[in-house]
Write a protein that holds these residues in place. Sequence first.
Motif, mmCIF file in Angstrom:
data_model
loop_
_atom_site.group_PDB
_atom_site.id
_atom_site.type_symbol
_atom_site.label_atom_id
_atom_site.label_comp_id
_atom_site.label_asym_id
_atom_site.label_seq_id
_atom_site.Cartn_x
_atom_site.Cartn_y
_atom_site.Cartn_z
ATOM 1 N N LYS A 165 -2.879 -39.059 -18.486
ATOM 2 C CA LYS A 165 -4.365 -39.170 -18.921
ATOM 3 C C LYS A 165 -5.058 -40.170 -18.690
ATOM 4 C CE LYS A 165 -6.069 -39.408 -23.721
ATOM 5 N NZ LYS A 165 -5.898 -39.660 -24.978
ATOM 6 N N ILE A 166 -4.529 -41.264 -17.951
ATOM 7 C CA ILE A 166 -5.425 -42.258 -17.475
ATOM 8 C C ILE A 166 -5.846 -41.738 -16.031
ATOM 9 C CG2 ILE A 166 -5.054 -44.330 -16.086
ATOM 10 C CD1 ILE A 166 -3.327 -45.450 -18.114
ATOM 11 N N MET A 167 -4.936 -41.035 -15.264
ATOM 12 C CA MET A 167 -5.552 -40.639 -14.040
ATOM 13 C C MET A 167 -6.542 -39.470 -14.148
ATOM 14 S SD MET A 167 -5.313 -40.260 -10.616
ATOM 15 C CE MET A 167 -3.676 -41.101 -10.386
ATOM 16 N N ARG B 72 -8.217 -49.130 -10.461
ATOM 17 C CA ARG B 72 -6.814 -48.811 -9.630
ATOM 18 C C ARG B 72 -6.514 -49.813 -8.783
ATOM 19 N NH1 ARG B 72 -5.225 -42.659 -7.541
ATOM 20 N NH2 ARG B 72 -3.130 -43.289 -7.344
ATOM 21 N N ILE B 73 -5.334 -50.186 -8.776
ATOM 22 C CA ILE B 73 -4.882 -51.205 -7.630
ATOM 23 C C ILE B 73 -4.623 -50.673 -6.286
ATOM 24 C CG2 ILE B 73 -3.336 -53.298 -7.147
ATOM 25 C CD1 ILE B 73 -5.132 -53.357 -9.714
ATOM 26 N N LYS B 74 -5.337 -50.599 -5.368
ATOM 27 C CA LYS B 74 -5.137 -49.896 -4.108
ATOM 28 C C LYS B 74 -3.958 -49.756 -3.730
ATOM 29 C CE LYS B 74 -10.000 -51.037 -3.290
ATOM 30 N NZ LYS B 74 -10.913 -51.624 -2.127
ATOM 31 N N PHE C 80 -2.394 -48.758 -12.124
ATOM 32 C CA PHE C 80 -3.691 -48.913 -12.940
ATOM 33 C C PHE C 80 -3.816 -50.207 -13.887
ATOM 34 C CE2 PHE C 80 -4.261 -44.507 -11.871
ATOM 35 C CZ PHE C 80 -5.657 -44.306 -11.773
ATOM 36 N N MET C 81 -4.886 -50.841 -13.874
ATOM 37 C CA MET C 81 -5.281 -51.807 -14.752
ATOM 38 C C MET C 81 -6.182 -51.536 -15.737
ATOM 39 S SD MET C 81 -7.147 -55.696 -14.195
ATOM 40 C CE MET C 81 -8.890 -54.737 -14.261
ATOM 41 N N VAL C 82 -5.533 -51.585 -16.960
ATOM 42 C CA VAL C 82 -6.304 -50.870 -18.005
ATOM 43 C C VAL C 82 -6.736 -52.002 -18.949
ATOM 44 C CG1 VAL C 82 -5.836 -49.205 -20.049
ATOM 45 C CG2 VAL C 82 -4.391 -48.820 -17.859
ATOM 46 N N THR C 83 -7.883 -51.810 -19.519
ATOM 47 C CA THR C 83 -8.662 -52.928 -20.308
ATOM 48 C C THR C 83 -9.046 -51.913 -21.706
ATOM 49 O OG1 THR C 83 -9.149 -54.301 -18.718
ATOM 50 C CG2 THR C 83 -10.465 -54.541 -20.618
ATOM 51 N N VAL C 84 -8.449 -52.415 -22.670
ATOM 52 C CA VAL C 84 -8.685 -51.855 -24.048
ATOM 53 C C VAL C 84 -9.328 -52.566 -24.881
ATOM 54 C CG1 VAL C 84 -7.636 -50.558 -25.931
ATOM 55 C CG2 VAL C 84 -6.448 -50.544 -23.810
#
Length: 615
Positions: free
Chosen positions: A261-263, A288-290, A295-299
Amino acid sequence: MHKLKQWYQDLNLQSKFTLVLLLIVSIPAIAIIFFFYGKAYDMVVSYTIRQEQDRSAETAPLIEESIQKVLDVSEEISSLDFYQTLFKNALTESFTDLADSPDAASFSRKVDQLIAGTPVTNVKIYMEVPKDSPSDINALFDKEDLKDTFLSLDQVRGTYWYGIFRGSRVSQLFCPSFYLGTKEQKAYGDQAYITHASVIYKNGTYDAYMAVYYSGHDFQQILSGNLTLDGSVSYIMNERNNLVSASSDSLAGIYWLDYDKIMESYMSSNSFIEQDILGKTVYVGFYRIKQTGWFMVTVLPSQPLINQSNILVLQFLSIYIAVLVLAFLLASTLSKSITGRISSVISQMRTVRHGPPVPMDSPSAHDEIGDLIDTYNYMTRKMNQLMEKQAQAAEDLRIAEFNSLQAQINPHFLYNTMDMINWMAQQGRTSEVCNAVQSLSRFYKLTLSRKKGISTIAKEEEHVSIYVHLQNMRYHDSISFISDIPDELMEYQIPKLTLQPVIENSILHGILEKPSKSGTIVLTGWMEDGDIVLLISDDGVGIAPDKLPMILSGEGTSISGGTNIAIYNTHRRLQVLYGADYGLTYSSDVGKGTEVQIRIPAKRDETSGETPKPL
């Protein structure tokens, strides 16, 4: 509507001007508040998201920088000659010979140098042991220079990361903490970057893995610094839908999103998107961390944003109220400048109902109102002069009466005392006369120690103690005197010679009228409703009911035929000084005794003996 109109018409001019000006200021402001409240939440959301985007844009490179340092260490170790000899080509010599080579001796030292100053905490190389020559490879595991770096693969076969390598045949893997074994986490580091290598030896190929360990705590600190909103969370997840690190593990569990879902969201938007998680509206951003596929997700939960918008509205309301108060002050000042002069004249005139008239400041303008103020001031000055003359005359009369009453008491006491000393002298009691004169001297020293007529209860108590002592010298110690005044009352003020006339009356017209010529006098006191009450009681013959009312009137005589002038003067002095509510109160029971209450206001002695001006 008629009542409202009448109410407005009855308002004074200042109130009308103020009300109109306040309405002019308030109506536009209220309209702005209603408009602003609907937009406040959107403004807070936009501002907070923009802040988080800026912070995340700074945070993601910090994580990538830490990852790159780990990758650099791994690549540099891979480029060392000893590593190349061991893993890149088929071995042409035994492990024992390889372990004894110069490159082997410096390999571990170079590894330590490479990881210094980096996030890397340890490096381990796990190697599969060839079945046909296990003792040969043990040279790598046992060699002093290599045994801390090279370990048998058997030590990690049960780990999650080893299962991933075996199952999917990946060549490299970033491992969160739960991928690692317990020993690895405790001894080497709680996260690792692991690469696969092969050893070709005696026509066989054997697996090997280089694990570059590092601490995930650094990621957690970076993620925690990414947040500006209470209740928000940042976390990193890998391509296997596993948590790598989080600013808060518990919040990451609550606001967890699936990797797919993130992608999908990442591909469709590069900004924060609104999501519904467990029935709560949140705003989620992805970065995205290359190097890793992470993935860095901030909520950002919506409730703190709502709270912030409410705070913003409250701040606006506070500012508005402050402006409204300022507008009220300005409106009041403006209206007062128009109606103030008339209102001030009316107000000054109304003060006559409650006290003497007070003149106004001289008018700056000499129009009709100025003439009115001048006339009022002239009238006020004349009235005040007349009132001051009347008040001064009354005050002089009261002071003269007070001094006159006190002057009547002092000669009365001196006469009675000198009569007693004369009697003892006639009896030839020289030592007792000497004692009496000394006591009398002490008594008058206390009496005259202050120029004015106010003393303390402590001094007055000493006065009457000396007086009773003098009387006992005359009457053969037939009088018992008990003083039980609380210590906390001793420093309160009392007019001089207040107690002595009452004690004298108790002795001469109470105790000495008894057949036994003996008795007891008790002096005590207490605080009552802000006043001090002193009680003098005796067990003398008492006073007849028909004579009791005349004691404080200055009329009539005592039982023995004497006058009550001293008692009357004492009572009158207290009323002149303090008012009609104060003075002496007599009660008596014939044949049993008399009680006298002395009531005075509670005033501490703070004037060094100077009498306050009579009321």
